[in-house]
Design a protein around this motif. Structure first.
Motif, short mmCIF file in Angstrom:
data_model
loop_
_atom_site.label_atom_id
_atom_site.label_comp_id
_atom_site.label_asym_id
_atom_site.label_seq_id
_atom_site.Cartn_x
_atom_site.Cartn_y
_atom_site.Cartn_z
N SER A 1 0.81 -1.23 0.00
CA SER A 1 0.00 0.00 0.00
C SER A 1 0.84 1.27 0.00
CB SER A 1 -0.92 -0.01 1.22
OG SER A 1 -0.17 -0.01 2.42
N VAL A 2 2.15 1.15 -0.24
CA VAL A 2 2.99 2.35 -0.32
C VAL A 2 2.52 3.20 -1.49
CG1 VAL A 2 5.34 3.22 -0.67
CG2 VAL A 2 4.95 1.14 0.69
N PRO A 3 2.24 4.50 -1.28
CA PRO A 3 1.71 5.34 -2.36
C PRO A 3 2.65 5.41 -3.56
CG PRO A 3 1.49 6.44 -0.25
CD PRO A 3 2.33 5.23 0.00
N HIS A 4 2.05 5.55 -4.72
CA HIS A 4 2.84 5.63 -5.95
C HIS A 4 3.77 6.86 -5.93
CE1 HIS A 4 3.83 5.28 -10.20
NE2 HIS A 4 3.49 6.55 -10.36
N GLU A 5 3.33 7.93 -5.28
CA GLU A 5 4.15 9.15 -5.23
C GLU A 5 5.48 8.90 -4.52
OE1 GLU A 5 1.07 8.89 -4.30
OE2 GLU A 5 -0.10 10.19 -5.63
N LEU A 6 5.46 8.11 -3.43
CA LEU A 6 6.70 7.82 -2.72
C LEU A 6 7.60 6.90 -3.55
CD1 LEU A 6 5.44 7.24 0.94
CD2 LEU A 6 6.56 9.26 -0.02
N GLN A 7 7.01 5.97 -4.26
CA GLN A 7 7.82 5.10 -5.13
C GLN A 7 8.46 5.91 -6.26
OE1 GLN A 7 5.41 1.82 -6.45
NE2 GLN A 7 4.70 1.30 -4.39
N GLU A 8 7.71 6.87 -6.77
CA GLU A 8 8.25 7.73 -7.83
C GLU A 8 9.35 8.62 -7.29
OE1 GLU A 8 8.36 8.80 -11.84
OE2 GLU A 8 7.29 7.18 -10.80
N LEU A 9 9.18 9.09 -6.04
CA LEU A 9 10.22 9.91 -5.42
C LEU A 9 11.52 9.12 -5.27
CD1 LEU A 9 10.97 12.57 -3.95
CD2 LEU A 9 10.17 11.48 -1.82
N ALA A 10 11.42 7.86 -4.88
CA ALA A 10 12.62 7.03 -4.76
C ALA A 10 13.28 6.83 -6.11
CB ALA A 10 12.25 5.68 -4.14
N ARG A 11 12.47 6.67 -7.16
CA ARG A 11 13.04 6.48 -8.50
C ARG A 11 13.73 7.74 -8.98
NH1 ARG A 11 12.15 7.54 -13.58
NH2 ARG A 11 10.31 8.81 -13.08
N ILE A 12 13.12 8.91 -8.73
CA ILE A 12 13.72 10.17 -9.16
C ILE A 12 15.06 10.41 -8.47
CG2 ILE A 12 13.42 12.68 -9.08
CD1 ILE A 12 10.43 12.19 -9.52
N ASN A 13 15.12 10.06 -7.18
CA ASN A 13 16.36 10.26 -6.41
C ASN A 13 17.35 9.10 -6.58
OD1 ASN A 13 16.11 12.78 -4.49
ND2 ASN A 13 14.09 11.83 -4.55
N ARG A 14 17.01 8.17 -7.47
CA ARG A 14 17.89 7.04 -7.78
C ARG A 14 18.26 6.25 -6.53
NH1 ARG A 14 22.02 9.77 -12.25
NH2 ARG A 14 20.40 10.35 -13.75
N ALA A 15 17.28 6.02 -5.66
CA ALA A 15 17.52 5.24 -4.45
C ALA A 15 17.71 3.78 -4.82
CB ALA A 15 16.35 5.39 -3.49
N SER A 16 18.65 3.14 -4.17
CA SER A 16 18.87 1.71 -4.40
C SER A 16 17.68 0.92 -3.86
CB SER A 16 20.15 1.25 -3.71
OG SER A 16 20.01 1.36 -2.30
N PRO A 17 17.47 -0.31 -4.34
CA PRO A 17 16.35 -1.11 -3.81
C PRO A 17 16.41 -1.28 -2.29
CG PRO A 17 17.23 -2.11 -5.81
CD PRO A 17 18.15 -0.98 -5.47
N TRP A 18 17.63 -1.41 -1.74
CA TRP A 18 17.76 -1.56 -0.30
C TRP A 18 17.31 -0.29 0.43
CZ3 TRP A 18 18.12 -4.80 3.54
CH2 TRP A 18 18.60 -4.37 4.77
N LYS A 19 17.78 0.87 -0.06
CA LYS A 19 17.40 2.12 0.59
C LYS A 19 15.91 2.38 0.46
CE LYS A 19 21.61 4.86 0.75
NZ LYS A 19 22.24 6.15 0.39
N LYS A 20 15.35 2.05 -0.68
CA LYS A 20 13.91 2.23 -0.87
C LYS A 20 13.12 1.35 0.11
CE LYS A 20 10.24 1.50 -4.29
NZ LYS A 20 9.58 0.41 -3.54
N MET A 21 13.60 0.12 0.28
CA MET A 21 12.91 -0.80 1.17
C MET A 21 12.99 -0.32 2.63
SD MET A 21 13.57 -4.89 1.74
CE MET A 21 15.21 -4.64 2.42
#
Length: 285
Positions: free
Chosen positions: A177-197
């Motif tokens: 249920s993590v909002p799409h906006e937060l997932q997009e923010l992680a992608r824009i900031n090039r967060a690694s999968p570990w940091k995003k998790m």
């Protein structure tokens, strides 16, 4: 007419802005609400005392035989008469329940994360977990006794089996249920999968995980008692079995009261931990 700001621009920029006016009845974010907590605690205490009063009045009105039904006064008298006996067995059940809850939490969160992050695991593991959860846990208890013996370990694993599933589902739902906006923010900031998790997914899922934990902690207490029913020589489950064989209802109801107190206390401790770890959830209401 607004009063003009006669300060030098540099002075005005250096000073922190004044806090915004608080609307009437609005809660200050981040502050504890001791008065509201006290009121909630008093209401809960009044509700529990009222339940005991109704129970005792029911016994006085019906006046059943002692081998059929007893009131809370008889149960509390039994607790006062043999405090060491009940304390020793309570400690055993509490240890088994906490060990099972800890194991169930660790495995439940890991499995929930695996279901969310791996489509392959979700395809194969989720139906298997559903199938296992449909099996009555009382039926699994003899299997754990065969594997781990009649000691502490078998009771802890029964508690784990019962506490495990709510945490799997709630962890999976929270991560999904993590909002799409937060997932997009992680992608824009090039967060690694570990940091995003770690910094987004699990932070957002904390309230959902603790919702599952509040269910699991009570189930873990029941699971420990189930294990003691099957093969126990101590613990509150054993106290209930022994009282049943001797038609000793005061001891049986005393054990019921202690079990309810343990489950209620652990529930509120988990709820308190969840509020501390996710304070933003409390002010989103």
């Amino acid at each position: 007419m607004a009063t003009p700001d006669l300060r030098h621009p540099d002075q005005a920029a250096a000073e922190p802005p004044l806090p915004a006016a608080k609307a009437p009845g609005q809660k200050a974010p981040g502050r504890a609400l001791p008065r509201e907590s006290l009121v909630a605690g008093v209401k809960a205490a009044v509700g529990i005392i009222g339940l005991f009063v109704v129970w005792e009045l029911l016994v006085l009105v019906i006046d059943p035989a002692d081998y059929l039904f007893v009131g809370p006064l008889s149960a509390f008298a039994e607790l006062i008469e043999r405090p060491g006996y009940f304390a020793e067995n309570t400690f055993v059940t509490l240890q088994e329940a906490l060990a099972g809850f800890a194991l169930g939490t660790a495995l439940g969160v890991l499995c929930g994360a695996a279901l969310h992050y791996s489509a392959t695991a979700r395809s194969f593991l989720y139906p298997a977990l559903i199938a296992i959860d449909t099996i009555p846990k009382v039926a699994l208890a003899p299997l754990f006794i065969v594997w781990f013996g009649f000691g502490f370990e078998s009771k802890a694993f029964v508690a784990m089996a019962i506490a495990f599933f709510p945490l799997v589902i709630n962890t999976y739902d929270g991560l999904s249920s993590v909002p799409h906006e937060l997932q997009e923010l992680a992608r824009i900031n090039r967060a690694s999968p570990w940091k995003k998790m770690v910094k987004i997914d699990f932070i957002y899922a904390i309230p959902s995980i603790f919702s599952g934990a509040k269910i699991s902690i009570s189930l873990a207490v029941g699971g420990a008692v189930v294990g003691e029913f099957i093969a126990g020589s101590k613990g509150l489950g054993y106290v209930i079995l022994l009282a049943n064989s001797q038609v000793d209802l005061p001891s049986m109801f005393a054990a019921f009261i202690v079990l309810a107190a343990i489950a209620l206390t652990l529930f509120f401790l988990v709820d308190y931990a969840g509020r501390k770890l996710a304070p933003w959830k409390n002010h989103a209401k």
